[in-house]
Design a protein around this motif. Structure first.
Motif, PDB file in Angstrom:
ATOM      1  N   ARG A  92     -43.984 -23.425 -15.872  1.00 13.54           N
ATOM      2  CA  ARG A  92     -45.214 -23.925 -15.335  1.00 13.54           C
ATOM      3  C   ARG A  92     -45.605 -22.453 -14.134  1.00 13.54           C
ATOM      4  NH1 ARG A  92     -43.325 -28.202 -17.591  1.00 13.54           N
ATOM      5  NH2 ARG A  92     -44.531 -29.638 -18.458  1.00 13.54           N
ATOM      6  N   LYS A  93     -45.067 -21.762 -13.897  1.00 11.49           N
ATOM      7  CA  LYS A  93     -45.086 -20.826 -13.075  1.00 11.49           C
ATOM      8  C   LYS A  93     -44.874 -21.174 -11.475  1.00 11.49           C
ATOM      9  CE  LYS A  93     -48.273 -18.093 -16.103  1.00 11.49           C
ATOM     10  NZ  LYS A  93     -47.143 -17.163 -16.240  1.00 11.49           N
ATOM     11  N   ILE A  94     -44.005 -22.192 -11.437  1.00  9.90           N
ATOM     12  CA  ILE A  94     -43.783 -22.859 -10.058  1.00  9.90           C
ATOM     13  C   ILE A  94     -42.267 -22.030  -9.852  1.00  9.90           C
ATOM     14  CG2 ILE A  94     -43.251 -24.792  -8.705  1.00  9.90           C
ATOM     15  CD1 ILE A  94     -45.061 -26.538 -10.813  1.00  9.90           C
ATOM     16  N   ASN A  95     -42.336 -21.262  -8.850  1.00 10.84           N
ATOM     17  CA  ASN A  95     -41.060 -20.594  -8.248  1.00 10.84           C
ATOM     18  C   ASN A  95     -40.040 -21.477  -7.688  1.00 10.84           C
ATOM     19  OD1 ASN A  95     -41.652 -17.971  -9.213  1.00 10.84           O
ATOM     20  ND2 ASN A  95     -43.238 -17.810  -7.569  1.00 10.84           N
ATOM     21  N   ILE A  96     -38.682 -21.182  -7.907  1.00  8.34           N
ATOM     22  CA  ILE A  96     -37.767 -21.989  -7.424  1.00  8.34           C
ATOM     23  C   ILE A  96     -36.862 -21.127  -6.124  1.00  8.34           C
ATOM     24  CG2 ILE A  96     -35.517 -23.335  -7.672  1.00  8.34           C
ATOM     25  CD1 ILE A  96     -36.624 -23.485 -10.769  1.00  8.34           C
ATOM     26  N   ILE A  97     -36.683 -21.709  -5.148  1.00  6.84           N
ATOM     27  CA  ILE A  97     -35.985 -20.874  -4.098  1.00  6.84           C
ATOM     28  C   ILE A  97     -34.731 -21.909  -3.610  1.00  6.84           C
ATOM     29  CG2 ILE A  97     -35.767 -19.786  -1.944  1.00  6.84           C
ATOM     30  CD1 ILE A  97     -39.038 -19.442  -2.270  1.00  6.84           C
ATOM     31  N   GLU A  98     -33.551 -21.792  -3.716  1.00  4.29           N
ATOM     32  CA  GLU A  98     -32.603 -22.451  -3.390  1.00  4.29           C
ATOM     33  C   GLU A  98     -31.813 -21.941  -2.365  1.00  4.29           C
ATOM     34  OE1 GLU A  98     -31.932 -24.182  -7.980  1.00  4.29           O
ATOM     35  OE2 GLU A  98     -30.865 -22.283  -7.527  1.00  4.29           O
ATOM     36  N   CYS A  99     -31.047 -22.968  -1.598  1.00  4.30           N
ATOM     37  CA  CYS A  99     -30.010 -22.732  -0.567  1.00  4.30           C
ATOM     38  C   CYS A  99     -30.387 -22.159   0.644  1.00  4.30           C
ATOM     39  CB  CYS A  99     -28.943 -21.562  -1.001  1.00  4.30           C
ATOM     40  SG  CYS A  99     -27.289 -21.962  -0.506  1.00  4.30           S
TER      41      CYS A  99
ATOM     42  N   ALA B 195     -22.301 -29.989  -4.916  1.00  4.28           N
ATOM     43  CA  ALA B 195     -23.183 -29.635  -5.791  1.00  4.28           C
ATOM     44  C   ALA B 195     -23.179 -30.541  -6.866  1.00  4.28           C
ATOM     45  CB  ALA B 195     -22.420 -28.394  -6.394  1.00  4.28           C
ATOM     46  N   GLU B 196     -22.281 -31.287  -7.321  1.00  7.80           N
ATOM     47  CA  GLU B 196     -22.434 -32.208  -8.484  1.00  7.80           C
ATOM     48  C   GLU B 196     -23.001 -33.443  -8.091  1.00  7.80           C
ATOM     49  OE1 GLU B 196     -18.726 -32.611 -10.226  1.00  7.80           O
ATOM     50  OE2 GLU B 196     -18.446 -30.447 -10.997  1.00  7.80           O
ATOM     51  N   ASN B 197     -23.235 -33.696  -6.920  1.00  9.89           N
ATOM     52  CA  ASN B 197     -23.678 -35.024  -6.571  1.00  9.89           C
ATOM     53  C   ASN B 197     -25.270 -35.202  -6.097  1.00  9.89           C
ATOM     54  OD1 ASN B 197     -21.226 -36.269  -6.901  1.00  9.89           O
ATOM     55  ND2 ASN B 197     -20.526 -35.267  -5.091  1.00  9.89           N
ATOM     56  N   PHE B 198     -25.923 -34.087  -6.404  1.00  9.11           N
ATOM     57  CA  PHE B 198     -27.448 -34.096  -6.206  1.00  9.11           C
ATOM     58  C   PHE B 198     -28.263 -33.555  -7.444  1.00  9.11           C
ATOM     59  CE2 PHE B 198     -30.808 -31.289  -4.650  1.00  9.11           C
ATOM     60  CZ  PHE B 198     -31.614 -32.398  -3.957  1.00  9.11           C
ATOM     61  N   CYS B 199     -29.364 -33.923  -7.432  1.00 12.24           N
ATOM     62  CA  CYS B 199     -30.373 -33.575  -8.617  1.00 12.24           C
ATOM     63  C   CYS B 199     -31.671 -34.072  -8.139  1.00 12.24           C
ATOM     64  CB  CYS B 199     -29.812 -34.110  -9.690  1.00 12.24           C
ATOM     65  SG  CYS B 199     -30.771 -33.455 -11.191  1.00 12.24           S
ATOM     66  N   LEU B 200     -32.616 -33.528  -8.369  1.00 13.89           N
ATOM     67  CA  LEU B 200     -34.077 -33.487  -8.277  1.00 13.89           C
ATOM     68  C   LEU B 200     -34.466 -34.113  -9.819  1.00 13.89           C
ATOM     69  CD1 LEU B 200     -35.977 -30.747  -6.299  1.00 13.89           C
ATOM     70  CD2 LEU B 200     -34.986 -33.008  -5.469  1.00 13.89           C
ATOM     71  N   GLU B 201     -35.165 -35.021 -10.048  1.00 17.21           N
ATOM     72  CA  GLU B 201     -35.438 -35.751 -11.320  1.00 17.21           C
ATOM     73  C   GLU B 201     -36.426 -34.779 -12.011  1.00 17.21           C
ATOM     74  OE1 GLU B 201     -36.310 -39.996 -11.302  1.00 17.21           O
ATOM     75  OE2 GLU B 201     -34.328 -40.332 -10.326  1.00 17.21           O
ATOM     76  N   GLU B 202     -36.543 -34.657 -13.343  1.00 11.93           N
ATOM     77  CA  GLU B 202     -37.349 -33.737 -14.021  1.00 11.93           C
ATOM     78  C   GLU B 202     -38.900 -34.115 -14.015  1.00 11.93           C
ATOM     79  OE1 GLU B 202     -37.767 -31.999 -18.527  1.00 11.93           O
ATOM     80  OE2 GLU B 202     -36.367 -33.539 -18.307  1.00 11.93           O
TER      81      GLU B 202
ATOM     82  N   LEU C 249     -37.908 -28.806   0.506  1.00 16.45           N
ATOM     83  CA  LEU C 249     -37.077 -30.050   0.848  1.00 16.45           C
ATOM     84  C   LEU C 249     -35.843 -29.969   1.584  1.00 16.45           C
ATOM     85  CD1 LEU C 249     -37.467 -31.496  -2.865  1.00 16.45           C
ATOM     86  CD2 LEU C 249     -39.149 -31.966  -0.925  1.00 16.45           C
ATOM     87  N   LYS C 250     -35.706 -30.781   2.584  1.00 17.05           N
ATOM     88  CA  LYS C 250     -34.807 -30.802   3.358  1.00 17.05           C
ATOM     89  C   LYS C 250     -34.006 -32.067   3.119  1.00 17.05           C
ATOM     90  CE  LYS C 250     -33.640 -30.961   8.465  1.00 17.05           C
ATOM     91  NZ  LYS C 250     -34.147 -30.953  10.059  1.00 17.05           N
ATOM     92  N   THR C 251     -33.082 -31.827   2.022  1.00 18.21           N
ATOM     93  CA  THR C 251     -32.230 -33.056   1.788  1.00 18.21           C
ATOM     94  C   THR C 251     -30.843 -33.160   2.630  1.00 18.21           C
ATOM     95  OG1 THR C 251     -30.512 -31.517   0.587  1.00 18.21           O
ATOM     96  CG2 THR C 251     -32.917 -32.276  -0.522  1.00 18.21           C
ATOM     97  N   GLY C 252     -30.524 -32.344   3.301  1.00 19.02           N
ATOM     98  CA  GLY C 252     -29.268 -32.722   3.990  1.00 19.02           C
ATOM     99  C   GLY C 252     -27.996 -32.357   3.522  1.00 19.02           C
ATOM    100  N   ILE C 253     -28.154 -31.934   2.020  1.00 16.21           N
ATOM    101  CA  ILE C 253     -27.090 -31.734   1.124  1.00 16.21           C
ATOM    102  C   ILE C 253     -26.490 -30.469   1.461  1.00 16.21           C
ATOM    103  CG2 ILE C 253     -26.464 -31.541  -1.235  1.00 16.21           C
ATOM    104  CD1 ILE C 253     -27.028 -34.422  -0.461  1.00 16.21           C
ATOM    105  N   PRO C 254     -25.277 -30.386   1.940  1.00 16.75           N
ATOM    106  CA  PRO C 254     -24.941 -28.812   2.372  1.00 16.75           C
ATOM    107  C   PRO C 254     -24.529 -28.207   1.206  1.00 16.75           C
ATOM    108  CG  PRO C 254     -23.084 -30.440   2.282  1.00 16.75           C
ATOM    109  CD  PRO C 254     -24.435 -31.380   2.203  1.00 16.75           C
TER     110      PRO C 254
END
Length: 212
Positions: A170-177, A127-134, A116-121
């Motif tokens: 659910r064995k879905i890996n997370i990669i950030e930044c 950091a506090e102004n972004f979130c993916l919904e559950e 996901l390309k969010t453009g959020i730096p």
């Protein structure tokens, strides 16, 4: 060469002193302890948090008894990927919005990685102004995804981290930044290799895309 004629795109953020880190995380410190001039070789010490820069969140980050970084299988962090440009979505993204973007690009079958390309730096003030919904966790499971990657500091804000728990259980890996600023929406082959740190809750990683 296996990738001859294909463009390889490095989507890893460089680790350096003074770089932004997630609020409360330790800042990286890199110090030279030996030099070629004095010792005949260069050697440095590196101090940083396990979630510095482009990194993989191991299940043990949020799940008691979860898998640590060194136990993640390399094949669980590779695959055919779709990159969606979600910059228009603002600070909060739902499964419904992802589904609209997914159908618009028509990625077909066999997609294992969603980027996901969010453009959020990757900056403290963002950091506090972004979130993916559950509800994205259930959507990702139904799509058969094994990786969710994002260009922001984190997939969610706050300390309870429900989406982290839902995805990793659910064995879905997370990669950030990830660094997706110059990458166009589309289809790619994705490869991400985290450092193999025994017992650790996450690890910095090198991530690349290969154009199809």
């Amino acid at each position: 060469m296996i990738f001859k004629g294909k463009r390889i795109i490095d989507i890893t953020r460089a680790i350096k002193q003074g770089m932004p880190v997630y609020p409360g995380d330790p800042e990286p410190v890199i110090e030279q302890v030996c030099s070629i001039e004095k010792d005949g070789f260069a050697l440095s010490t590196i101090f940083m948090g396990s979630h510095t820069g482009t990194h993989v969140d191991a299940p043990s980050h949020v799940l008691e008894g979860g898998t640590s970084a060194d136990m993640l299988l390399p094949e669980s962090l590779m695959g055919r990927a779709v990159l969606l440009d979600m910059k228009h979505s603002g600070g909060f993204i739902s499964a419904e919005e992802l589904d609209v973007a997914w159908k618009a690009i028509k990625p077909g079958e066999g997609i294992e990685v969603l980027l996901l390309k969010t453009g959020i730096p990757c900056l403290v003030e963002a950091a506090e102004n972004f979130c993916l919904e559950e509800n994205i966790a259930f959507w990702a499971r139904d799509k058969g995804l094994k990786v969710l990657g994002i260009d922001a500091f984190s997939i969610e804000n706050g300390k309870s981290l429900p989406l982290h728990r839902s995805l990793l259980s659910r064995k879905i890996n997370i990669i950030e930044c990830l660094d997706l600023e110059l990458v166009e929406e589309g289809m790619y082959t994705f490869i991400c290799l985290p450092l193999k740190i025994t017992g650790c809750d996450g690890a910095p990683a090198r991530a690349i895309l290969i154009e199809e």
